[in-house]
Design a protein around this motif. Sequence first.
Motif, PDB file in Angstrom:
ATOM      1  N   UNK A   3      25.262  27.703   1.873  1.00  0.00           N
ATOM      2  CA  UNK A   3      23.841  27.353   1.831  1.00  0.00           C
ATOM      3  C   UNK A   3      23.673  26.000   1.145  1.00  0.00           C
ATOM      4  N   UNK A   6      24.886  23.253   3.419  1.00  0.00           N
ATOM      5  CA  UNK A   6      23.929  22.927   4.484  1.00  0.00           C
ATOM      6  C   UNK A   6      22.757  22.116   3.928  1.00  0.00           C
ATOM      7  N   UNK A  88      10.668  29.297  -0.503  1.00  0.00           N
ATOM      8  CA  UNK A  88      10.139  30.629  -0.209  1.00  0.00           C
ATOM      9  C   UNK A  88      11.134  31.441   0.596  1.00  0.00           C
ATOM     10  N   UNK A  89      11.881  30.780   1.453  1.00  0.00           N
ATOM     11  CA  UNK A  89      12.730  31.578   2.326  1.00  0.00           C
ATOM     12  C   UNK A  89      14.225  31.305   2.186  1.00  0.00           C
ATOM     13  N   UNK A  90      14.718  30.152   2.623  1.00  0.00           N
ATOM     14  CA  UNK A  90      16.186  30.163   2.654  1.00  0.00           C
ATOM     15  C   UNK A  90      16.905  29.847   1.353  1.00  0.00           C
TER      16      UNK A  90
ATOM     17  N   UNK B  57       5.922  35.345  -2.807  1.00  0.00           N
ATOM     18  CA  UNK B  57       7.051  34.543  -2.325  1.00  0.00           C
ATOM     19  C   UNK B  57       8.002  34.127  -3.445  1.00  0.00           C
ATOM     20  N   UNK B  58       7.654  34.454  -4.687  1.00  0.00           N
ATOM     21  CA  UNK B  58       8.522  34.089  -5.813  1.00  0.00           C
ATOM     22  C   UNK B  58       8.351  32.648  -6.248  1.00  0.00           C
ATOM     23  N   UNK B  75      12.030  36.896  -5.409  1.00  0.00           N
ATOM     24  CA  UNK B  75      12.914  35.719  -5.346  1.00  0.00           C
ATOM     25  C   UNK B  75      14.357  36.097  -5.022  1.00  0.00           C
ATOM     26  N   UNK B  77      17.745  37.189  -3.054  1.00  0.00           N
ATOM     27  CA  UNK B  77      18.311  36.713  -1.792  1.00  0.00           C
ATOM     28  C   UNK B  77      17.980  37.687  -0.659  1.00  0.00           C
ATOM     29  N   UNK B  80      14.341  37.371   0.452  1.00  0.00           N
ATOM     30  CA  UNK B  80      14.101  36.120   1.188  1.00  0.00           C
ATOM     31  C   UNK B  80      14.732  36.158   2.570  1.00  0.00           C
ATOM     32  N   UNK B  83      12.481  37.796   5.179  1.00  0.00           N
ATOM     33  CA  UNK B  83      11.093  37.345   5.190  1.00  0.00           C
ATOM     34  C   UNK B  83      10.954  36.031   5.950  1.00  0.00           C
ATOM     35  N   UNK B  84       9.788  35.837   6.599  1.00  0.00           N
ATOM     36  CA  UNK B  84       9.456  34.534   7.194  1.00  0.00           C
ATOM     37  C   UNK B  84       8.137  34.092   6.599  1.00  0.00           C
ATOM     38  N   UNK B  85       7.969  32.797   6.399  1.00  0.00           N
ATOM     39  CA  UNK B  85       6.755  32.322   5.703  1.00  0.00           C
ATOM     40  C   UNK B  85       6.144  31.138   6.447  1.00  0.00           C
ATOM     41  N   UNK B 108      21.180  27.360   6.530  1.00  0.00           N
ATOM     42  CA  UNK B 108      20.892  27.867   5.181  1.00  0.00           C
ATOM     43  C   UNK B 108      20.684  29.381   5.193  1.00  0.00           C
ATOM     44  N   UNK B 109      20.232  29.904   6.336  1.00  0.00           N
ATOM     45  CA  UNK B 109      20.029  31.360   6.435  1.00  0.00           C
ATOM     46  C   UNK B 109      21.269  32.066   6.985  1.00  0.00           C
TER      47      UNK B 109
END
Lengths: 251, 290, 95
Positions: A3, A6, A88-90, B57-58, B75, B77, B80, B83-85, B108-109
């Motif tokens: 991560x 990237x 918020x996400x990755x 969303x932390x 927050x 892992x 997250x 989840x999608x934001x 990153x995901x």
Amino acid sequence: MSTIRAFALMTLKGLTRRRTFWGIALVTLIALAGIGSIPSYDVTGEGRFMIDMGLFGIEIGSLLLAIGLASNMFPRDRESRSVMPLLAVPLSRTQYVLGRFAGAALVQTAAIMVWCACLGLILAVNGYYVPEAMLPASILLVAEGWFLLAVVLFFSFWTSPPLNAPLTLLLFIVCQMTPAQFSGLLPGAERVMDALRMLLPRMDVFHIKDPVAHRIPVPTAYFLLASVYGLAYTSFMLSLAIAVFRRRDLK
Amino acid sequence: MDPVLRVEGLSKRYPRQSGLGSFQAVSDVSFELEPGGILGFLGPNGAGKTTTMKCILGLLAPSSGRIGVFGRPPASREARRRMGYIPENPDYEDSFTPEEYLSFFASMRHIPWSRGDSARMLGRVGLENWGRARIRRLSKGMRQKLSLALALQGSPELLVMDEPTGGFDPLARKEFRDMILEENARGAACFLSSHILSDIETICSRALILAGGRVVREGSMSELLSSQNRHRISYRKPGAGNAEELVELADLQAAIDRIRSSGGEIEAVGREILSLEEVFLSATSGGEAR
Amino acid sequence: MTAGLLALMLVLGQSPPDGHGHGTDDAHGDAAIDSAEFGSDRHLHPPGEENHGTEWFFSQPWATPERWRFMARDSVVLASAAAGILMLSGLRRRK
């Protein structure tokens, strides 16, 4: 780890598309070329002036790159709100700081290496011998550059970019001083100054311009230890930056 | 079944800009979102919606209370990952292209991603011809569509959306609603904050109204829209055609008797169905707590 | 630009642009070789040939054993402090 890799690549791509980077890189190259064109009054004919000045120019270039690249990375992300979907996400906050640092460090390292290669080229074109210690000297410049980058990144989480630059510059100048020079700044308060100097990094350890210019062999262990010292200080500054950022609310 | 999202007694205080004291942005907010549900989140400006979303969303640490996303801290892992934001007024590094953003977010995901996947995703949100354009060339609505594409990447189990249709034209809004319903049919739970009440009314199964940092109304859409007290009587007046009358529950029997005694013929009696706007205005202007 | 670099060099105490300057740092340690390097006894080295042995290196104030010691000590202290800060801030956040 992937991560961070990237995100570092994303940072690298973004930074190399900024005019700031190309501006600083080109101005430093022009300065190096300028140093090459100054007639050397060096009786030894070994281009010592060029090496000394060139390495110093590269050091200043890496300082400018650290400020130019890292001082507005987080403020820009926060103001444009592009940090929100990322965090918020990755990404976790630690990954954000490390990714941003790694991306900027890669850009800075590449720039320093290119500058050092150009300095070597300028020396060669002028008919001078390129010292072997140029490579370890440039590695120490990289270690110093990373430390400066970590300092700027740390400042960027709690100051504005216009304040970040003079703070970093001040730290850079103060940290070049030996303890004797530093305590001499405030005669009468040597003990306080000595204690204060102990808390500040000793960036004079990265200065090996003189032996490189004079072609004096520098023990490999010295390069290694100075690099480890630089990396330890960098990781310390990054851990401070992460601790500050972890506690920060993103309104 | 465990809720996808559980908020218990959430409160958030901000320090004042003057540095003296603090103010309460959100106070004792609690709610749950079940798997497969679509929860609408309503409230006037400054009600605390964005603060609540950022806590979920932390991005903000609550002053008190607990938040669980899939039973984990927001927050974390794991939370997250699932989840999608879609943020309000999203902005991105403008030297990048939508394709690059999708590719970096996928890395990153840890989602395997190809250029074909980008083309499909961008086609789905209506950006098929803009994949390689710099983001600085995209309009506000297009950036919103990019946010949607990034949020839908990897088929998340929870979609958190903060004013997602702000920059959309009516056609894009309809497409967005259809897409959210598709995602919901796939099994994704949705938490949607919007000022566009018709969107909430059309797609949400439940809604929650926030005012002054507190929950003032919560329930299923049918519960919210049907008035508990007001009833509508439809009747035929002798020699004067059809007529309707709205009466409070306490007066209902008296009204029926009055209509009958005057020779009127009752055709229907039922609860008054309100629009979401009426419910919203009555809940937020009166400051009525649930 | 070059003038700017020169001015910065002076501020930071860099060596002047002559062949054998060692910076203000090195002023104290050079007594032994000063006579050989400056003044009428100035000598020329063929390019590529090493000027001095490692003895010269270790006579520099920035290469004294004290410097080696503090670099090693500070590296350990800083790395441990970094690990401690990361751990503490992580624990605090989890709470």
